[in-house]
Design a protein around this motif. Sequence first.
Motif: not given
Length: 128
Positions: A29-36, A56-65, A96-103, A108-111
């Motif tokens: 899962m990548i929560v946000y992905s766009a051009t720079t 994040l809420k749409r994909r996981t159903g969880k709220r964030v603090g 932004i917020e790329y989930t590492i497989p199997l974990t 946080d951030f990938i360019l």
Amino acid sequence: MATGTLGKRRGRLGDRNKTVEASKDIAVMIVYSATTAQFLTDTAANVIHQRIIDELKRRTGKRVGESEIASWRNSMQFMASVVSGADISDQSNVSIEYTIPLTSKRVDFILSGQNAEHQNTAVVVELK
């Protein structure tokens, strides 16, 4: 939905809000992905944190603090200043917020994009 095998480096990590299927049916899962350019627009409009929260809420159903929301606001403003101040193509990708497989860990951030020699390149940033 774009799919590919990560082991063979296929898939479009730059497509907005995509889940890329990895080998052995592991969803990445990548929560946000766009051009720079879009990232800088979203950050300047002060909506980047809301886009992250909504997806994040749409994909996981969880709220964030509130502390995590405040962290995104501050961190993404900082990263926007880094990206805008560097010689980076508007067509490079921000994830932004790329989930590492199997974990349950997230990056946080990938360019990503191509360097001056047209080689695929990625910079992974863990913000604190």
